[in-house]
Design a protein around this motif. Structure first.
Motif, short mmCIF file in Angstrom:
data_model
loop_
_atom_site.label_atom_id
_atom_site.label_comp_id
_atom_site.label_asym_id
_atom_site.label_seq_id
_atom_site.Cartn_x
_atom_site.Cartn_y
_atom_site.Cartn_z
N SER A 20 49.28 -21.87 56.28
CA SER A 20 48.04 -21.09 56.20
C SER A 20 46.91 -21.68 57.02
O SER A 20 45.90 -21.02 57.25
CB SER A 20 47.61 -20.95 54.74
OG SER A 20 47.40 -22.25 54.19
N GLN A 49 60.23 -11.21 57.22
CA GLN A 49 59.11 -10.38 56.75
C GLN A 49 58.18 -10.05 57.91
O GLN A 49 57.82 -10.90 58.68
CB GLN A 49 58.34 -11.11 55.65
CG GLN A 49 59.08 -11.11 54.33
CD GLN A 49 59.27 -9.73 53.73
OE1 GLN A 49 58.44 -8.86 53.97
NE2 GLN A 49 60.33 -9.54 52.99
N PRO A 55 53.99 -18.67 56.68
CA PRO A 55 54.03 -19.67 55.60
C PRO A 55 55.07 -19.36 54.53
O PRO A 55 55.49 -20.24 53.79
CB PRO A 55 52.62 -19.61 55.01
CG PRO A 55 51.78 -18.94 56.04
CD PRO A 55 52.68 -18.03 56.79
N GLY A 56 55.48 -18.11 54.44
CA GLY A 56 56.42 -17.71 53.40
C GLY A 56 57.79 -18.35 53.55
O GLY A 56 58.52 -18.50 52.57
N ALA A 86 67.09 -16.22 50.51
CA ALA A 86 65.65 -15.97 50.31
C ALA A 86 64.84 -16.50 51.49
O ALA A 86 63.84 -15.90 51.89
CB ALA A 86 65.19 -16.64 49.02
N ASP A 98 57.65 -21.73 51.97
CA ASP A 98 57.48 -21.50 50.53
C ASP A 98 58.82 -21.09 49.90
O ASP A 98 59.17 -21.58 48.82
CB ASP A 98 56.43 -20.41 50.30
CG ASP A 98 56.24 -20.10 48.83
OD1 ASP A 98 55.65 -20.94 48.14
OD2 ASP A 98 56.71 -19.04 48.38
#
Lengths: 316, 431
Positions: free
Chosen positions: B113, B431, B398-399, B424, B402
């Motif tokens: 981020s 995304q 950033p996902g 995942a 994570d």
């Protein structure tokens, strides 16, 4: 405060009931005493509409975009909402939210009512106990959560007590089967005092004479509670359950402080997901969709709850 | 002064917490042979504003650097130190509101981020000159360059492996494991009340950083361009043998008792206490934290080691610029030029050397005679170029990190399995 007094004969409800129907209707249309004018509230209404509702509605528009928080964005229709319902983790967050909300609603109301009943009249130390039970309410939810985090720590006092009685220590906040219950416990522990006070206010309106009359007529404790106390405190039940349901649906502080949504998302709620998606992962559009969904859920459940707890005797 | 030790520990705790917002925390400023064309130009009469992350809330190396520049040139710098947990959000808001500082500190790439490249893509960052481009280490170009233009200046190299308490290990009779099999044996052999590693299992990003360290030899040693291939779609996390091995390594370590009791619920305090008290021999934290830990624990000897490679494989590790300095594209012309002059001054070898020492990193040009003692075990790797940039920096959002961190946390608590965790991560990438 400005009062306007209109001149004319005073006609009360009694005279209306006695047959002065036309005069009474006229009086209802023009009350004798009025405080201010309706349009005086316009500036405040405009500010609320602009700052609160218009800004919120503006934010809701982003729920239909792919905005990352910076730069341009495209409208993507309902894609964000499809993604929410396609993602098992987000469905899990929704389930966690509902579990916490209804668990919180039930726990705080049942325990709060029990406390209020116990501390209502006879107990000599009731004033001190009321203060003790209410004290957690005035503390910051974050501060309370961090204290409980220490208690739940692997090397904390709770496991110390367990070890003292010969039980194995647990990773309370890192165990997916226990963590959500731990969050619920902390939420309820802090807020039950508030519900107790609401019910105490309600119980103060229950006429003791009626209870005594019922007791003389042979009504037992449960029947007096069921048929006198509960109907009398129905407004308190409505207020307490509405507040607790909304507070439970938007739980955030306790989850963030205790578990951060972990372990591996086991305690994520819609509110923590809104924060995480929007501010940590820069998915502003997706976060707005989650926030909109959370708002709708709160709206629906609040209306349902209001319907369930309304006083039906007035309509009869 | 009697409070210095505890203060440092608190500072270390905060510094270790910084990965929770994306990446690493400590930084230095690398030297460069190319800097020096501005050198505190007298023409830079305008002052400028400078925003940076200040993890500890205390004395910041960025502030010290700014003070030195003012002393050397007379140019006034108005500084703004922001807390790490909201840094990215605050700076983004300021940029969009038009009140951002003229010079800002970011993370390289796009993977967290605080990253600079999404801001550059959105037009908020001013392209920089050749002197900044020349500072970018080989293989790190995609973290600083977009469409042929350099948007940020790297400051330092921060090695990422494992921080090792050599003194406590000697006392426990444990040597640095030469390979993974030896490490598993050491996990089982370490004494009662001790663990080979302290893990902040309740903080997904610490589990993520551990996974990063492991992936160096399982994924990136063999294929340093793995990220590029993933971006092209020719490989995936779920189908990658290297990533499967990486996550299996985590599972094996957990089952072998490599972590402290209750590790799944541990926080950063478990790391600071474990390392400084000697109850844990190692931890997965940014390499520069070893310097801070050493300062906070007089008499203790900390060093940075690469994570043990599989038996028979060569060691490999990550080292990359931790922070990037960038100029606000909408800054006033005078302030903008003043900020650019500052970057040129900061790139000069003597200035960057001072900053590197303050921050505990490695000079951007690689290890030199000023290399901090904590990096001695990895000096050969750094000199030989057996390292690549920390992968998460060049991940697309950033996902991804994570998802990896959360997935590994699930492996530690038994909530998930390796295929679903990697699936995942792939989903987050796409995304």
């Amino acid at each position: 405060m400005t009062a306007t007094i209109r001149k004319g004969p005073v006609v009360g409800e009694g005279s209306s009931a006695a047959g002065g129907g036309a005069v009474s209707r006229s009086r209802r249309a023009r009350p004798l005493i009025t405080y201010g004018r309706w349009w005086w509230a316009l500036p405040a209404i405009a500010m609320v509409a602009l700052v609160h509702y218009a800004a919120t509605a503006g934010g809701a528009v982003y729920a239909f975009t792919d905005w990352t928080g910076i730069g341009d964005f495209d409208f993507i229709g309902l894609d964000n909402f499809r993604r929410i319902f396609d993602d098992p983790k987000l469905i899990g967050s929704l389930k966690n939210t509902l579990f916490l909300a209804f668990g919180f609603l039930v726990l705080t109301n049942v325990v709060g009512l029990c406390l209020a009943l116990a501390l209502n009249r006879t107990l000599k130390s009731r004033y001190l106990l009321r203060v003790l039970f209410f004290m957690p309410v005035v503390l910051s939810p974050l501060a309370v959560s961090y204290v409980w985090k220490f208690i739940f720590d692997f090397k904390g006092p709770l496991n110390g007590v367990l070890g003292w009685v010969g039980m194995e220590p647990r990773t309370w906040l890192a165990d997916p089967t226990l963590a959500l219950w731990a969050v619920l416990l902390v939420m309820a522990w802090q807020t039950t005092g508030m519900v107790m006070v609401i019910f105490l206010a309600g119980l103060a309106t229950v006429p003791i004479e009626i209870e005594e009359a019922a007791a003389i007529d042979g009504a037992g404790t449960w029947r007096r509670f069921r048929h006198i106390t509960i109907p009398s405190i129905r407004p308190s039940i409505a207020i307490a359950s509405t507040l607790m349901l909304i507070q439970g649906l938007r739980v955030f502080d306790q989850v963030m402080a205790l578990t951060g949504g972990g372990p591996a998302g086991a305690t994520e709620t819609l509110a923590t997901q809104v924060y995480k998606q929007t501010f940590a992962l820069s998915n502003f559009g997706f976060g707005a969709a989650l926030a909109l969904l959370l708002t709708l859920i709160m709206l629906v459940f609040s209306v349902l709850q209001q319907v369930a707890t309304r006083d039906r005797s007035q309509g009869a | 002064m009697t409070q210095r030790g505890p203060w440092r520990l608190r500072r270390v705790s905060v510094l270790l917490a910084a990965p929770a917002v994306g990446a690493l925390t400590l930084t230095g400023c690398g030297g460069s042979e190319s800097g020096g064309e501005a050198g505190g130009s007298a023409a830079a009469a305008d002052g400028f504003t400078f925003t940076f992350e200040n993890a500890s809330g205390g004395e910041s190396p960025w502030q010290l650097l700014a003070d030195e520049y003012t002393a050397a040139t007379g140019v006034e710098i108005e500084t703004q130190g922001l807390p790490p947990d909201s840094y990215g959000l605050t700076v983004r808001t300021q940029l969009q509101g038009g009140n951002a500082s003229d010079l800002m500190m970011f993370s390289p790439g796009a993977g967290n981020s605080n990253a600079v490249m999404p801001l550059a893509e959105a037009g908020y960052i001013e392209p920089l000159g050749e002197s900044s481009t020349e500072l970018i280490p080989e293989g790190n170009e995609d973290l600083f360059v977009l469409d042929g233009k350099t948007y940020a200046q790297p400051t330092d190299l921060v090695p990422v492996g494992m921080v090792w308490n050599a003194g406590a290990a000697t006392e426990a009779g444990v040597e640095v494991p030469g390979d993974f099999d030896a490490m598993i044996e050491a996990c089982k052999a370490v004494g009662e009340g001790k663990s080979l590693f302290a893990l902040a299992g309740s903080v997904p990003q610490n589990a993520g950083l551990m996974t990063m360290s492991i992936s160096a030899t399982r994924v990136y040693a063999e294929d340093p361009d793995w990220n590029s291939k993933r971006a092209e779609g020719s490989v995936s996390f779920a189908d990658s043998k290297g990533w499967q091995d990486t996550l299996q390594t985590v599972v094996d370590m957990n089952e072998a008792g490599c972590f402290q009791d209750g590790a799944a619920g541990g926080g950063f305090d478990a790391i600071t206490q474990g390392l400084t008290q000697g109850s844990a021999l190692g931890a997965f934290v940014p390499g520069a934290a070893a310097t801070e830990l050493a300062k906070a624990t007089p008499g203790a000897k900390f060093e940075v080691e690469p994570f043990p490679a599989p038996t028979g494989a060569d060691p490999y590790m990550f080292a990359s610029p931790n922070y990037a300095l960038a100029v606000n594209a909408k800054a006033e012309p005078g302030a903008k030029q003043a900020a650019i002059d500052f970057l040129a001054w900061a790139a000069q070898p003597e200035n960057s050397r001072t900053f590197t020492e303050l921050q505990g990193g490695v000079a951007i040009t690689g290890p030199d005679e000023n290399l901090a003692p904590v990096y001695a075990p990895v000096a050969d790797l750094l000199e030989a170029g057996d390292y690549s940039p920390l992968p998460l920096l060049s991940w697309p959002n950033p996902g991804v990190y994570d998802a990896l961190s959360t997935g590994v946390q699930g492996l530690l608590t038994g909530q998930g399995d390796i295929p679903s965790a990697l699936a995942a991560v792939d989903a987050a990438w796409d995304q």
